[in-house]
Motif scaffolding. Structure first.
Motif, PDB file in Angstrom:
ATOM      1  N   LEU A  28       0.842  -1.191   0.000  1.00 31.57           N
ATOM      2  CA  LEU A  28       0.000   0.000   0.000  1.00 31.57           C
ATOM      3  C   LEU A  28       0.884   1.251   0.000  1.00 31.57           C
ATOM      4  CD1 LEU A  28      -2.393  -1.197   2.844  1.00 31.57           C
ATOM      5  CD2 LEU A  28      -2.792  -1.361   0.386  1.00 31.57           C
ATOM      6  N   ALA A  34      -0.869  -5.059   3.643  1.00 35.26           N
ATOM      7  CA  ALA A  34      -2.123  -5.614   4.148  1.00 35.26           C
ATOM      8  C   ALA A  34      -2.207  -7.068   3.710  1.00 35.26           C
ATOM      9  CB  ALA A  34      -3.318  -4.835   3.610  1.00 35.26           C
ATOM     10  N   ILE A  36      -3.752 -10.496   2.309  1.00 35.51           N
ATOM     11  CA  ILE A  36      -4.686 -10.796   1.238  1.00 35.51           C
ATOM     12  C   ILE A  36      -4.745 -12.306   1.057  1.00 35.51           C
ATOM     13  CG2 ILE A  36      -2.937 -10.605  -0.586  1.00 35.51           C
ATOM     14  CD1 ILE A  36      -5.166  -9.286  -2.330  1.00 35.51           C
ATOM     15  N   VAL A  69      -7.181  -6.959   2.993  1.00 38.43           N
ATOM     16  CA  VAL A  69      -7.856  -6.670   1.728  1.00 38.43           C
ATOM     17  C   VAL A  69      -8.859  -7.792   1.488  1.00 38.43           C
ATOM     18  CG1 VAL A  69      -7.540  -6.528  -0.770  1.00 38.43           C
ATOM     19  CG2 VAL A  69      -5.906  -5.421   0.764  1.00 38.43           C
ATOM     20  N   LYS A  72     -12.173  -6.122  -2.567  1.00 42.74           N
ATOM     21  CA  LYS A  72     -12.177  -4.710  -2.937  1.00 42.74           C
ATOM     22  C   LYS A  72     -10.770  -4.320  -3.400  1.00 42.74           C
ATOM     23  CE  LYS A  72     -14.121  -0.455  -1.296  1.00 42.74           C
ATOM     24  NZ  LYS A  72     -15.517  -0.230  -1.128  1.00 42.74           N
ATOM     25  N   HIS A  74      -7.469  -2.118  -3.551  1.00 40.97           N
ATOM     26  CA  HIS A  74      -6.815  -1.470  -2.413  1.00 40.97           C
ATOM     27  C   HIS A  74      -6.078  -0.207  -2.820  1.00 40.97           C
ATOM     28  CE1 HIS A  74      -2.732  -2.792  -3.479  1.00 40.97           C
ATOM     29  NE2 HIS A  74      -3.268  -3.935  -3.825  1.00 40.97           N
TER      30      HIS A  74
END
Length: 141
Positions: A28, A34, A36, A69, A72, A74
């Motif tokens: 990010l 994050a 996933i 995540v 959606k 990111h």
């Protein structure tokens, strides 16, 4: 030592993991990561997505872990929608012009085609038509 202590992967470029662990992450903005799942990684990065392995000694370069995540797009991703290129900026999608692509060092290879459902709920933000310092961190290739 101050972190990040090196140059890291750009947001939306690759799925990454620690070389000693199987948990997948996405990169990010601001050198955050994050978690996933492989199913979401396939939806966002395509079948056969590339996983880059990061040595534990370099993992501290990623300074924070955001929420997972899930179904959606990111923050930091470049996506195709309605024949245009968009930058995912938190809760908004921001259209990126050709000049915006060049001045922010965005790479065509990292523009993703994702399921429409992964783009639902986003607002529309300001056009990226020139350099935007907050998306052009020199600590991220």
């Amino acid at each position: 030592i101050a972190f990040p202590g090196g140059i890291n992967f750009r947001p939306g470029s690759y799925v990454i993991k620690k070389s000693d662990n199987s948990q997948l992450y996405v990169v990010l903005p601001n050198n955050a990561v994050a978690k996933i799942t492989s199913a979401d990684a396939t939806a966002l990065y395509g079948v056969g997505y590339k996983v880059m392995s990061v040595s534990p000694v370099f993992w501290p370069n990623y300074i924070s872990v955001a929420s997972d995540v899930s179904a959606k797009a990111h923050a930091g991703m470049l996506v195709r929608k309605d024949g245009k290129i968009w930058y995912v900026d938190g809760l908004n999608l921001r259209e990126v012009s050709a000049t915006g692509m060049t001045t922010n060092r965005f790479k065509d290879a990292f523009i993703r085609t994702v399921p429409a459902s992964y783009l639902s709920g986003f607002g529309v933000g300001a056009l990226i038509g020139s350099e935007v310092l907050e998306v052009n961190s020199r600590t991220q290739l």
